[in-house]
Design an enzyme around this catalytic site. Sequence first.
Site, mmCIF file in Angstrom:
data_model
loop_
_atom_site.group_PDB
_atom_site.id
_atom_site.type_symbol
_atom_site.label_atom_id
_atom_site.label_comp_id
_atom_site.label_asym_id
_atom_site.label_seq_id
_atom_site.Cartn_x
_atom_site.Cartn_y
_atom_site.Cartn_z
ATOM 1 C CB THR A 166 36.486 37.723 39.583
ATOM 2 O OG1 THR A 166 34.770 37.145 39.804
ATOM 3 C CG2 THR A 166 36.488 37.916 37.966
ATOM 4 C CB SER A 167 39.794 40.493 42.373
ATOM 5 O OG SER A 167 39.228 41.610 41.937
ATOM 6 C CG ASP A 204 29.451 35.246 38.325
ATOM 7 O OD1 ASP A 204 30.150 35.318 39.553
ATOM 8 O OD2 ASP A 204 28.669 35.027 38.476
ATOM 9 N N GLY A 256 31.117 33.622 48.051
ATOM 10 C CA GLY A 256 31.344 34.667 47.440
ATOM 11 C C GLY A 256 31.515 36.090 47.622
ATOM 12 N N GLY A 257 32.133 36.794 47.249
ATOM 13 C CA GLY A 257 32.189 37.897 47.205
ATOM 14 C C GLY A 257 33.587 38.083 48.252
ATOM 15 C CB VAL A 258 36.391 36.215 49.228
ATOM 16 C CG1 VAL A 258 34.603 35.881 49.854
ATOM 17 C CG2 VAL A 258 36.430 35.140 48.073
ATOM 18 C CG ASN A 314 41.259 40.352 48.395
ATOM 19 O OD1 ASN A 314 41.593 40.348 48.262
ATOM 20 N ND2 ASN A 314 39.941 39.673 47.836
HETATM 21 N N1 LIG Z 1 41.785 43.147 47.539
HETATM 22 C C1 LIG Z 1 40.905 43.916 47.198
HETATM 23 N N2 LIG Z 1 40.848 45.588 47.860
HETATM 24 C C2 LIG Z 1 39.661 46.107 47.407
HETATM 25 N N3 LIG Z 1 38.920 46.102 46.438
HETATM 26 C C3 LIG Z 1 38.551 44.277 46.297
HETATM 27 C C4 LIG Z 1 39.713 43.429 46.587
HETATM 28 N N4 LIG Z 1 39.526 41.894 46.029
HETATM 29 C C5 LIG Z 1 38.070 42.902 45.890
HETATM 30 N N5 LIG Z 1 37.450 43.499 45.174
HETATM 31 C C6 LIG Z 1 36.453 43.817 45.218
HETATM 32 O O1 LIG Z 1 35.332 43.940 45.839
HETATM 33 C C7 LIG Z 1 34.517 43.167 44.865
HETATM 34 C C8 LIG Z 1 34.038 41.821 44.363
HETATM 35 O O2 LIG Z 1 34.997 41.029 43.972
HETATM 36 P P1 LIG Z 1 35.136 40.391 42.999
HETATM 37 O O3 LIG Z 1 34.113 40.256 42.354
HETATM 38 O O4 LIG Z 1 36.690 39.696 42.538
HETATM 39 O O5 LIG Z 1 34.423 38.907 44.320
HETATM 40 P P2 LIG Z 1 34.155 37.302 43.660
HETATM 41 O O6 LIG Z 1 34.285 36.856 45.438
HETATM 42 O O7 LIG Z 1 34.578 37.463 42.746
HETATM 43 O O8 LIG Z 1 32.391 37.951 43.841
HETATM 44 P P3 LIG Z 1 30.883 37.119 43.521
HETATM 45 O O9 LIG Z 1 31.382 35.909 43.977
HETATM 46 O O10 LIG Z 1 30.070 37.672 43.534
HETATM 47 O O11 LIG Z 1 31.372 36.008 42.046
HETATM 48 C C9 LIG Z 1 34.809 43.464 43.726
HETATM 49 O O12 LIG Z 1 34.144 45.287 43.231
HETATM 50 C C10 LIG Z 1 36.184 44.660 43.709
HETATM 51 O O13 LIG Z 1 36.783 45.014 42.821
#
Ligand SMILES: Nc1ncnc2c1ncn2[C@@H]1O[C@H](COP(=O)(O)OP(=O)(O)OP(=O)(O)O)[C@@H](O)[C@H]1O
Length: 391
Positions: free
Chosen positions: A81-82, A104, A76-78, A328
């Site tokens: 999605t981005s 999600d 989670g949170g890595v 990342n």
């Molecule tokens: N390389 C990066 N540099 C700066 N901010 C980032 C980077 N990658 C992701 N983020 C930021 O980190 C936060 C979490 O990113 P993201 O939602 O893509 O993660 P996730 O793994 O999908 O989270 P979740 O498990 O909660 O769905 C977002 O605010 C995103 O803009």
Amino acid sequence: MAASLLLNRVSRSVSLHRVGPALVFSSLDSQIHGGRLSGTLFRERSLATLAEGGASRFDEMVSANQRKYYLLGGKGGVGKTSCAASLAVKFASHGHPTIVVSTDPAHSLSDSFSQDLSGGVLKPVQGVDSPLLALEITPERMKEEIKSQAGGDKSVKNMMDSMGLGMFAGELGDLNLEDMLNAASPGIDEIAAISKVLQFVESPEYSRFTRIVFDTAPTGHTLRLLSLPDFYDSSISKITKLKKKITAAASAFTSVFGKKKEIQEPGPSNELDQLKERMEKVRNVFRGVDTTEFVIVTIPTVMAINESSRLHASLRKENVPVQRLIVNQLLPDSQSDCKFCSVRRKEQTRVLGLIQKDTELSGLKLIQSPLLDAEIRGVPALKFMGDLIWK
Ligand SMILES: Nc1ncnc2c1ncn2[C@@H]1O[C@H](COP(=O)(O)OP(=O)(O)OP(=O)(O)O)[C@@H](O)[C@H]1O
């Protein structure tokens, strides 16, 4: 490094403006936002260095015209999605009509694209060259749909009553499909969502979409999801076997007691067969070596690397193709020797070394994605991120 050199290296869609010692990126694509990626300040050298990091061999990902599925998953949170959204934008910008799907419940695609993509229907993403459709699936709604199709009241007892054998139901317990669906809910959410996607992507109207990108749920769910088709498969075949046994018992019963009420052979319960078929389809998509790739996303910490290693081991056991690992949010190099940064940078170098020694991860293409100092929101930011990691 001169700004123009960095610009050529890093991204075509973003211009650089010098503001004192740092650089500010602003989007050239005025038709998208017109504004600037406010607050994105970098030291020139650092980004270029990281941008030269591990190559994802995007040319391999974009070359084939046959449909391919990319599933991005990890802790989670890595940044799943981005990374998924930036990959979808990159595919669309390279001429592939693309669909990006997120299961999600937190509607993260809308956040990532800064556009309202909610509602559980395919919505066009504004500001991308080729068609890019996004789908945020609410698993809860999917589960209701799959339950109603599976006939929530298809308990063994009801089946036996319908065959005049209700009196034996006690011994067989009340194996209720509804409970089964609820029992594995985290996995069923995902599987319901993915099987829903498979239903429509196989219809002629979507045949032109040649890239389907899944932003999957955090690791635990994904693993449950992978084993789920087998779980349901075995449960459904148990019910079917049970039905056959009951019928055999019933006909023995009639031959001994000459019971009047003839026992009709239970017809194949369509709902169960449909459920089984949907599971089969999802399983085949996950295991298609030529059509599917699971990309693991992680961050440079020991805990995240350990979880990625376990995830890879499980995917390998399930024969799910994995070739790429994105690390990342790597701290870019910097001339400033702030204590915190230098400690963090040393730690991430150590962690990158652990990856090289990890039996599960060392064989993967390593993609280094820098920590940007602005949130990745909106198509220009996703394009910028895409140019950094998908090369
Ligand atoms: N390389 C990066 N540099 C700066 N901010 C980032 C980077 N990658 C992701 N983020 C930021 O980190 C936060 C979490 O990113 P993201 O939602 O893509 O993660 P996730 O793994 O999908 O989270 P979740 O498990 O909660 O769905 C977002 O605010 C995103 O803009």
